[in-house]
Design a protein around this motif. Sequence first.
Motif, PDB file in Angstrom:
ATOM      1  N   LEU A 164       0.875  -1.324  -0.122  1.00  0.00           N
ATOM      2  CA  LEU A 164      -0.198  -0.163  -0.103  1.00  0.00           C
ATOM      3  C   LEU A 164       0.862   1.224   0.157  1.00  0.00           C
ATOM      4  O   LEU A 164       0.377   2.233  -0.580  1.00  0.00           O
ATOM      5  CB  LEU A 164      -0.899  -0.069   1.204  1.00  0.00           C
ATOM      6  N   GLY A 165       1.918   1.148   0.735  1.00  0.00           N
ATOM      7  CA  GLY A 165       2.987   2.236   0.832  1.00  0.00           C
ATOM      8  C   GLY A 165       4.203   2.002   1.365  1.00  0.00           C
ATOM      9  O   GLY A 165       4.481   0.898   0.977  1.00  0.00           O
ATOM     10  N   LEU A 166       4.841   2.674   1.865  1.00  0.00           N
ATOM     11  CA  LEU A 166       6.178   2.493   2.224  1.00  0.00           C
ATOM     12  C   LEU A 166       6.548   2.141   3.498  1.00  0.00           C
ATOM     13  O   LEU A 166       7.458   1.702   4.051  1.00  0.00           O
ATOM     14  CB  LEU A 166       7.123   3.961   2.224  1.00  0.00           C
ATOM     15  N   TYR A 167       5.181   1.762   4.053  1.00  0.00           N
ATOM     16  CA  TYR A 167       5.369   1.258   5.520  1.00  0.00           C
ATOM     17  C   TYR A 167       4.979  -0.167   5.866  1.00  0.00           C
ATOM     18  O   TYR A 167       5.226  -0.755   6.883  1.00  0.00           O
ATOM     19  CB  TYR A 167       4.221   2.097   6.450  1.00  0.00           C
ATOM     20  N   ASP A 168       4.289  -0.824   4.776  1.00  0.00           N
ATOM     21  CA  ASP A 168       3.787  -1.990   5.113  1.00  0.00           C
ATOM     22  C   ASP A 168       4.623  -3.253   4.653  1.00  0.00           C
ATOM     23  O   ASP A 168       4.313  -4.455   4.811  1.00  0.00           O
ATOM     24  CB  ASP A 168       2.184  -2.180   4.573  1.00  0.00           C
ATOM     25  N   MET A 169       5.668  -3.032   4.031  1.00  0.00           N
ATOM     26  CA  MET A 169       6.721  -4.193   3.644  1.00  0.00           C
ATOM     27  C   MET A 169       8.100  -3.370   2.966  1.00  0.00           C
ATOM     28  O   MET A 169       7.760  -2.346   2.519  1.00  0.00           O
ATOM     29  CB  MET A 169       5.905  -4.927   2.478  1.00  0.00           C
ATOM     30  N   PHE A 170       9.168  -4.289   2.967  1.00  0.00           N
ATOM     31  CA  PHE A 170      10.302  -3.733   2.391  1.00  0.00           C
ATOM     32  C   PHE A 170      10.100  -3.929   0.995  1.00  0.00           C
ATOM     33  O   PHE A 170      10.089  -5.175   0.546  1.00  0.00           O
ATOM     34  CB  PHE A 170      11.424  -4.366   3.100  1.00  0.00           C
ATOM     35  N   LEU A 171      10.507  -3.048   0.203  1.00  0.00           N
ATOM     36  CA  LEU A 171      10.952  -3.046  -1.358  1.00  0.00           C
ATOM     37  C   LEU A 171      12.208  -2.851  -1.456  1.00  0.00           C
ATOM     38  O   LEU A 171      12.474  -1.444  -1.661  1.00  0.00           O
ATOM     39  CB  LEU A 171       9.874  -2.790  -2.051  1.00  0.00           C
ATOM     40  N   ILE A 172      13.489  -3.476  -1.419  1.00  0.00           N
ATOM     41  CA  ILE A 172      14.913  -3.098  -1.322  1.00  0.00           C
ATOM     42  C   ILE A 172      15.306  -3.161  -2.940  1.00  0.00           C
ATOM     43  O   ILE A 172      15.248  -3.986  -3.552  1.00  0.00           O
ATOM     44  CB  ILE A 172      15.608  -4.050  -0.730  1.00  0.00           C
ATOM     45  N   LYS A 173      15.256  -1.744  -3.516  1.00  0.00           N
ATOM     46  CA  LYS A 173      15.613  -1.524  -4.698  1.00  0.00           C
ATOM     47  C   LYS A 173      17.108  -1.148  -5.004  1.00  0.00           C
ATOM     48  O   LYS A 173      17.992  -1.073  -3.879  1.00  0.00           O
ATOM     49  CB  LYS A 173      14.687  -0.492  -5.377  1.00  0.00           C
ATOM     50  N   GLU A 174      17.529  -0.860  -6.358  1.00  0.00           N
ATOM     51  CA  GLU A 174      18.857  -0.601  -6.678  1.00  0.00           C
ATOM     52  C   GLU A 174      19.413   0.543  -5.614  1.00  0.00           C
ATOM     53  O   GLU A 174      20.658   0.307  -5.398  1.00  0.00           O
ATOM     54  CB  GLU A 174      18.914   0.030  -7.966  1.00  0.00           C
TER      55      GLU A 174
END
Length: 285
Positions: A164-174
């Motif tokens: 939903l946003g930056l708070y509910d899971m980690f998405l580790i990008k470049e």
Amino acid sequence: MFIADLPYAKTLRDHLVRSIRFALEEDLGSGDITALLIPAQQTSQAQVITREPGVLCGREWFEEVFRQIDPTVTLNWLKQDGDTLLANDILVELRGNTRAILTAERSALNFLQTLSGSATLARRYAMAVAGKALVILDTRKTLPGLRLAQKYAIAVGGCQNHRLGLYDMFLIKENHIAGCGGIANAVKRAQEIAPDKKIEVEVESLEQLLEALDLPVDVIMLDNFNVQQTAEAVKLTQGRIKLEASGNMDLERIAELTGVLPDYVSVGKLTKDISSLDLSLRLVG
């Protein structure tokens, strides 16, 4: 589908009320001077029709606009969110104060046509993978202030929501990987910060994929992999972890991936490249 069916239903309803309040403040300002042309006590009947086929979405937003303008206006819905629409279908019948109907008209239609546009596009993507073991996800490339509304529309259209946003899971990008000094460091830090949160890592090569496979992550995002690279990634992974294909995805690229079958494909176009459904409100009596 109804808002109540979603895990973020309460938050969405709160956002809905606030976004409509802001939209009405933006539109009304000091008051609707054109509506003053109409006698104050006059009542009318009206209909909303669609001029093109699509998928309906946004009933609760439409209703909330009238609730905030004049709750005595009655709405009789002939279609439900998720229904397939044909050109010239009547969506809803209205009855009430004429001034209120005309004042609320544009804001109510703006929400209904925008969310219906998102749901219509999502339905096309959902149909493209019907019967396949491939899930279409949305992204955070949403209209500012309408994040949860558009994600609801995507679900109505038959696709699934990503984070939903930056708070509910980690998405580790470049850039996160570069800032942390490597994938392993980034994943380790994520576990320390919020061990209960899901971790997804973006990889840009098969070498990075192999590195990520040895780490405690939930999903690996294949960033701009071509079909051949995606097929190799699926082969190397052998079902050990979920794979998400990402990067300028459209219906043509997804058609190619249905023969390769990663687990997910994320599509920014679902919410950023939409065309609102052509709706119209007309007084009929």
